[in-house]
Design a protein around this motif. Sequence first.
Motif, PDB file in Angstrom:
ATOM      1  N   LEU A  63       5.145   3.625   8.072  1.00 56.90           N
ATOM      2  CA  LEU A  63       6.518   3.110   7.968  1.00 56.90           C
ATOM      3  C   LEU A  63       6.793   2.732   6.517  1.00 56.90           C
ATOM      4  N   VAL A  64       8.030   3.037   6.057  1.00 58.10           N
ATOM      5  CA  VAL A  64       8.482   2.633   4.720  1.00 58.10           C
ATOM      6  C   VAL A  64       9.569   1.578   4.895  1.00 58.10           C
ATOM      7  N   VAL A  65       9.302   0.373   4.362  1.00 62.00           N
ATOM      8  CA  VAL A  65      10.289  -0.711   4.352  1.00 62.00           C
ATOM      9  C   VAL A  65      10.822  -0.806   2.928  1.00 62.00           C
ATOM     10  N   THR A  66      12.099  -0.422   2.725  1.00 60.87           N
ATOM     11  CA  THR A  66      12.633  -0.313   1.367  1.00 60.87           C
ATOM     12  C   THR A  66      13.921  -1.091   1.212  1.00 60.87           C
ATOM     13  N   ASP A  67      14.077  -1.669   0.004  1.00 60.33           N
ATOM     14  CA  ASP A  67      15.334  -2.310  -0.369  1.00 60.33           C
ATOM     15  C   ASP A  67      16.388  -1.218  -0.595  1.00 60.33           C
ATOM     16  N   VAL A  68      17.678  -1.585  -0.546  1.00 59.45           N
ATOM     17  CA  VAL A  68      18.750  -0.612  -0.766  1.00 59.45           C
ATOM     18  C   VAL A  68      19.139  -0.554  -2.240  1.00 59.45           C
ATOM     19  N   MET A  69      19.431  -1.710  -2.831  1.00 57.98           N
ATOM     20  CA  MET A  69      19.823  -1.766  -4.239  1.00 57.98           C
ATOM     21  C   MET A  69      18.594  -1.917  -5.115  1.00 57.98           C
TER      22      MET A  69
END
Length: 672
Positions: free
Chosen positions: A588-594
Amino acid sequence: MADEALDAAAGEEGGSAIWRRGWVGIAALLATLSLIALVVMVSLSNRARDDALAYERHAYDVMLLTRTVDATIARAEAALGRFVMDELQGTGTIYYTEWRRAGRQIAELQRQVSDVPEQAARVGELRRLYEQRGRELAVAATAAARRTGAASINFYYQAGQSDTLKAIRAGLDRIDADERARLQRRMAETRNFDMRADRLTGWLGWLAVFIALGAVLLGFFAYRALTERVLARREAENEAVRAGLLEQKVEERTRELKEANERLRAEAAERAVAEAQLRQIQKMEAVGQLTGGIAHDFNNMLAVVVGGLDLARRRLHGPRRDVEYHLDNALEGATRAAALTRRLLAFARAEPLLPEGIAPAELIENMLDLVDRTIGERIAVHTSFPEEPWHVWADSNQLENAIVNLCVNARDAMEGSGELRIAVDNVEVGAGEIGELEPGPYVRIAVADTGAGIAPEHLERVFEPFFTTKPVGKGTGLGLSQIFGFARESGGDVAIESEMGKGTTVAIYLPRSIEAAEQAAHRAAPARVRSGFGEREHESAVILVVEDDPRVSRSTVAALEELGYIAIACSSGAEALETLGRNDRIDLVVTDVMMPEMTGPELIREMSRTYPDIGVLFVTGYVGDAGEAEDLSGYDILRKPFTVAALADSVATALGREVSESPPASKAAATG
């Protein structure tokens, strides 16, 4: 015998004289009647001529007014075209001014033709077409006022495809043509009447001449008839001269009206500039009040957070219950600050709509405590919900914000005391029943108050941006326009009903979605991973955390490790792609948007080309220019700030989606 013959002859001569006098009397009577008829005909001719001139002036006024209405509508349409292109408030004001002027001119036209039923009916139809055209253009004007860009141009193009404008111009042409035809008929009737009078006068002249040869008396009457005829001709010549002078005065008056119109245009332009400056000042005052309110609320929330953490630190070695109490207060304050931030982002349109399957009845039932705290204790809240709630496809945060806005408006209308009713109903809407809604099933969310109501002249403008009925400094005029935009973008509409002294009801219509109900049922299924640290599925899953803020990254990694996952931290999208290339165990990749250089949606689009089976969870506090709704749709989203429990639920859902479902359609689209 001779005397008797003379008497008989005298008697016969006397009888003949009597007969001659009788015939002369009859001739005189006929001459008198003829003269009377001549006088009557001349009077009628003069009256008909006066009526014709008056009607001609009236007809010219009506025809000039029809052309003026056409020109005013054309200027309003042109101003709207410029408005949707430059989205400047001054251009929008020009459009509103010209459009209202056209309405006043149509009202004047209706007054002038009120004595002609056919023309009055045509002007009534013209009024209806004008109002219909106003509603068609209002959508583009409202969209331009919200500065939606291409959407306002699209609405303007759609309005341009309508036949209403052609129908308006055709109606004006019919009114003009009918007025010209009536004028021609009246002039033709007047000419026929003059010709008939002239013929009668000629006959009477011959009769007068014939009588004048027989008797002086008849000659006298014939002379009078000839004299009256001369007088009539002189009157006709005088009327012709007066008609010429009248036409000259009409031309002079027309020039004066044109000059007056030019002066009025200049004054309107100056007034528009002044109104724009005043509107800018009012908007700046509203922004200042909004900023002050936000600062006040944030200071209160931060006071709870800072005070709670400081007290917890001071009592860290004291009783555990005291420490937990102060930590709970700090967490509650931070949660309220996060909720306020989300509402500010929705208010500023800094986030795209993120629709999901929701049941409005359940959402409103869960936010009743928030409504009670918002409107105060002196307002009684009554609710009604359907037995089987329907689902819709909409952004839950935006819907919650819309309901809170309506409740606040109701509170202000009731001056803090009264009854508020929130009703959710499942309804079937017919064609043309509610605005431009397509027929079908809808969820109706109605908020009704017992306040003062809205005046009828203001009811049509309540959805315009910056229009408000509240006193200066009490409202910005943005609440209802935002609700209108949210409803339209969600495929629905907004209706409003109000009665002075009884209250106002605002209803939001959102289309029912069967797919939304299925998604909500799937989302409600019990997850294997919860915040209670029970049984965990995917406990050994490897999760890649992409976050440019090191403090948020450390906090997220620590929370994931607390939940039993293996967490790997990256500070940028490029570093995340390198890590994915070295490690094939990432689930799983947990990523910020900005993020700088490469945003979260850009990272996922790049990653999906090579690793389409890896799950994705977006974590965002502000989207800004990093992506639109279509870039985030189909993926799980966790909003900052979040608790460990919220993180556990979102990670479990994302991992479950990655295992049980194929990649969403939006991922496939992103790979293209």
